[in-house]
Scaffold this active site. Structure first.
Site, PDB file in Angstrom:
ATOM      1  CG  HIS A 112      -2.143  -0.796   0.851  1.00  0.00           C
ATOM      2  ND1 HIS A 112      -1.937  -2.210   0.156  1.00  0.00           N
ATOM      3  CD2 HIS A 112      -3.255  -0.375   1.152  1.00  0.00           C
ATOM      4  CE1 HIS A 112      -3.042  -2.816  -0.022  1.00  0.00           C
ATOM      5  NE2 HIS A 112      -4.180  -2.433   1.555  1.00  0.00           N
ATOM      6  CE  LYS A 538     -12.568   6.270   0.398  1.00  0.00           C
ATOM      7  NZ  LYS A 538     -13.639   5.751   0.518  1.00  0.00           N
TER       8      LYS A 538
END
Length: 879
Positions: A112, A538
């Site tokens: 990532h 999120k």
């Protein structure tokens, strides 16, 4: 030297470097550090670049000093210390021992894109850390000179990669960590586990490693078009070759050292018999050694068997079957040979053979177990084409209702095994890639190691049919055969808050399906489930995400008894607090009862890998601490001792979660124009130009927050210093809980008595101290719509002050992190330098907007991305 002297020393080093290469800048650097203003318009582009680099390198060195002081405060032997603590709590040695033998810590290293530093800088960090240690402890002038040499090289290097990073570059970076730190540290901790077991009365040698190393590099295809079958195979082969070469290096060293003659130490009968069988593979010189030096002879045989594994890897299977190649079939055979020599030697002579054994237990012949991850839609698109071709459906499988899809899948799973080779040339390239992925999956398990791959993770899993879809591919490729032990773990990934709530229903449906029930039986009734922290945060904000994850885990644990299966939870944590970061030990101890059961699998991402594993001492401490906490939590859960939680605060936590979710959603998802504000008031545009990962920064070009990846989302808010993903909504949540119960003191008691709440509040507090609203407000100027700017900024500012007030009250502090002075000092120490870097970034973003032609914009953009790296180093966080 104390810490303040060391910090002064590294500041002086940067000044000396500036004096040597840009003397006109040094006085300005000192003035800016002291908080004095300067007219940036009066500076040349070159001067600004020099100052940005100076601040960035200062932060790099400051991180080393911080790490040194962290390591000086921690004690070695966390596992033995935990055993002593458990004994003091009246747990029996036999019970502690039983748990210790079964615990498994499984860190999965991902690619990532949150590591902002280039490998050049990471390697320099390693060397500079050693140099500072030597200089501070011994005053060695050579170390100081080498430090200056490294600093000078970095000064003349680009901070940011000029080229897009490729998957194999990501692998090279991770292999650097493996070879320079992780393997050695992991093997050392295995030695500590062995000592701990001996302390508990278990004299048996360690048979399995409590640490399993995992990776997503080369296996994570979700949204990354650059991870292909060819890349996946190359990654697996390189991992295999890397660990074999590690063994060869150690065997060569042992071969030089173990010159023990047979007349002084009598080899065991098993060792002599094995040499008798293998002597035909020795050359003339080695055969002479066989008569006098049996350990060297055995090591020579072992070397050849390892070397032949690499040579045989590319041979076709038919050739392997015909020519019985002299090599190890698996790592168990290799370990058996090591044991054979250990048994023939005294304790002192076998020290390094035991180290080699621990390394082999840790890494096998696979080094790291690769996970295969793909989005549910990709699996379904391939299956729809195949089923249409095979005649299972007339038309489009994806247009059928869920119940009809289930019926078709059951028919297909009941049908005779299909020869996948018959499909080649008859399907689209994308579908053939999917089929080949499973074929390669099986090839790697057969030819490299059964441990080279295991989990097949389904991103954005939404139904039981998603797992049945993957089960069909597993069956056709031979990874799952009825009545035999399965060779694949089919793992749903539940990412959003809604997905987490749906999980129990999906799992009930799966267990009721006869085909999946057979699969579970062949998997010892274990079901791996991956839980995503990034997208849930999120989706609903920091507190609602944490609370929803806790509730989802509790519900899954309750479901185990009902379904008569065991869940193995895989925690998809990121580096920042808003993506599940924070101290692993606190998170473990505050997790629901029986949620661990001796097994912890978790992602290690981006800058977390360098933060925890770049320094071998830090890596050893990370492994040691994780195993010690896993042992403590597992003993507590297994033998019925719950960590004291005090009164039941569940209704309060629920209220905080619901209201914080509502407040967060109102800002991010319900405020018209929010995405425009986000793109204007953060440097997201420039973050997307950073070459810090092979994966694209967004799933698709869109105006929706949902389609933004969690990493650049957090990264952008961290850069503009508002860091809203780490705290927004909490203040309103606490406010609502207070209004409902009418007693502020209950919230403080909840913090003191409820470990989940305390851990969540502490993590948010650390991130909150890094917020700088004065800086963040300057970014508002880039939002052209004045009304939109005022509306959103007003919401952020109001929630900030509300949250700060509640954090101080709940933690009973006059100022934030008053009770964590070292952490507070470390954060605030960086503030002057971060402020200057932020002002450079703001100045350059304005200059970029005013630039008149593309070449000018390109030059400024390069300067902006260097400020991004500098700020990331100072905050010690990206996404």
């Amino acid at each position: 030297m104390d810490k303040s002297q060391e910090i002064e020393f590294i500041f002086t080093l940067i000044c000396e470097q500036l004096d040597a290469v840009a003397p006109q800048i040094c006085p300005l650097f000192v003035a800016l550090k002291d908080g004095k203003d300067t007219n940036l318009d009066a500076l040349s582009a070159e001067d600004i670049s020099s100052l940005i680099k100076a601040f960035t390198l200062y932060h790099l060195l400051l991180n080393i000093v911080d790490e040194r002081y962290y390591l000086s405060r921690i004690k070695k032997g966390a596992i033995l210390e935990t055993i002593a603590e458990l004994r003091a709590q009246k747990y029996d040695d036999a019970d502690i021992q039983a748990v210790l033998k079964k615990i498994r810590f499984y860190p999965v290293f991902t690619a990532h894109p949150t590591e902002s530093l280039r490998r050049t800088f990471l390697e320099s960090y390693h060397e500079m850390s050693d140099d500072l240690e030597t200089w501070f402890k011994l005053g060695d002038k050579n170390a100081k000179e080498h430090l200056k040499y490294r600093l000078n090289l970095l000064w003349n290097s680009h901070i940011v990669r000029s080229e897009k990073i490729e998957v194999l570059f990501e692998l090279d970076n991770l292999l650097y960590f493996m070879e320079s730190s992780i393997l050695r540290s992991g093997a050392n901790v295995l030695k500590e586990v062995q000592e701990a077991l001996s302390e508990l009365g278990d004299k048996e040698e360690l048979k399995k490693s409590p640490i399993r190393l995992g990776s997503w590099i080369g296996g994570d295809r979700d949204g990354n078009p650059y991870v292909t079958n060819a890349v996946m195979l190359e990654v697996m082969k390189r991992q295999h070759e890397t660990i074999i070469h590690q063994y060869l290096k150690r065997i060569d060293k042992l071969g030089r050292e173990l010159s023990i003659a047979q007349e002084f130490i009598k080899p065991s009968r098993a060792l002599l018999e094995s040499l008798e069988v293998e002597k035909e593979h020795l050359d003339t010189m080695a055969k002479k050694l066989f008569l006098q030096e049996p350990f060297r002879a055995k090591l020579t045989c072992m070397r050849q068997k390892l070397q032949n594994r690499i040579l045989a890897l590319n041979l076709p299977q038919a050739s392997l079957n015909e020519n019985k190649i002299y090599m190890y079939a698996n790592s168990k055979e290799f370990i058996k040979d090591i044991d054979m020599m250990i048994e023939s030697l005294d304790k002192r002579s076998s020290i390094y053979l035991k180290e080699l054994k621990n390394l082999a237990l840790l890494a096998g012949f696979h080094l790291m177990q690769l996970d295969f991850r793909q989005h549910r839609d990709v699996f379904w698109n391939a299956l729809a084409e195949i089923f249409s071709h095979l005649g299972y459906v007339q038309g489009d499988l994806l247009l059928l209702p869920e119940s009809e899809r289930t019926r078709v899948l059951n028919v297909a799973l009941k049908a005779p095994l299909l020869d996948l080779n018959t499909l080649y040339g008859k399907l689209s390239v994308q579908t053939q890639e999917m089929i080949l992925a499973f074929v390669n999956f099986k090839w790697a398990k057969d030819r490299i190691s059964d441990n080279i791959m295991d989990s097949c993770i389904i991103s954005m899993c939404q139904s039981a049919n998603d797992l049945l879809c993957v089960l069909w591919f597993a069956k056709q490729s031979g990874l799952w055969c009825k009545g035999k032990k399965t060779r694949i773990s089919i793992s749903p990934l539940f990412e959003t808050i809604g997905d987490l709530e749906l999980a129990p229903r999906i799992l009930r449906e799966l267990c009721a399906n006869p085909h999946y029930a057979e699969y579970l039986q062949s998997h010892k009734n274990y079901q791996e489930i991956m839980i995503g922290y990034s997208d849930s945060s999120k989706d609903g904000g920091i507190f609602a995400s944490n609370y929803s994850l806790k509730q989802a885990i509790k519900n899954l644990i309750l479901l185990e008894d009902e379904l008569k299966i065991k869940f193995r939870l895989f925690h998809g944590r990121g580096g920042s607090v808003s993506r599940g970061g924070g101290a692993l030990e606190d998170a473990l101890l505050s997790s629901p009862t029986n949620s661990v059961a001796g097994f912890l699998k978790t992602t290690e991402q981006g800058e977390v890998i360098s933060g925890k594993y770049l320094n071998p001492k830090k890596a050893e401490s990370s492994f040691d601490s994780a195993l010690a906490t896993l042992l403590k939590k597992s003993v507590y859960d297994k033998f019925g001792m719950e960590i004291k939680q005090g009164m039941d605060f569940e209704s309060i936590l629920q209220k905080i979660s619901a209201e914080s979710y509502k407040t967060y959603r109102k800002l991010v998802y319900e405020t018209e124009g929010f995405i425009v504000y986000f793109k204007s008031a953060t440097p997201i545009y420039f973050i997307q130009q950073l070459n810090i990962g092979s994966r694209p920064s967004k799933r698709k070009d869109t105006q929706n927050v949902e389609d933004l990846r969690a990493i650049p989302w957090v990264f952008a808010w961290t850069q503009n210093r508002a860091i809203i993903p780490a705290w927004y909504g909490l203040g309103s949540g606490l406010d609502a809980a207070f209004r409902e119960c009418g007693d502020r003191g209950v919230l403080r008691r909840c913090y003191q008595e409820n470990l989940f709440f305390k851990t969540t509040i502490d993590n948010i507090s650390q991130a909150f101290l890094k917020v700088d609203l004065e800086i963040a407000e300057h970014y508002n100027a880039f939002v052209e719509d004045v009304n939109l700017r005022k509306e959103i900024w007003g919401m952020i500012e109001t929630e900030y002050h509300r949250t700060l007030e509640w954090l101080l009250y709940v933690r009973n502090e006059k100022y934030l992190l008053e009770s964590e002075k070292l952490v507070r000092e470390s954060i605030l120490l960086r503030k002057p330098f971060l402020t200057r870097l932020s002002f450079f970034q703001l100045y350059l973003m304005r200059a970029y907007r005013e630039a008149r032609y593309p070449e000018q914009k390109e030059r400024i953009a390069k300067q902006i991305v260097t400020t991004i790296v500098g700020i990331a180093q100072g905050i010690k966080n990206t996404g």
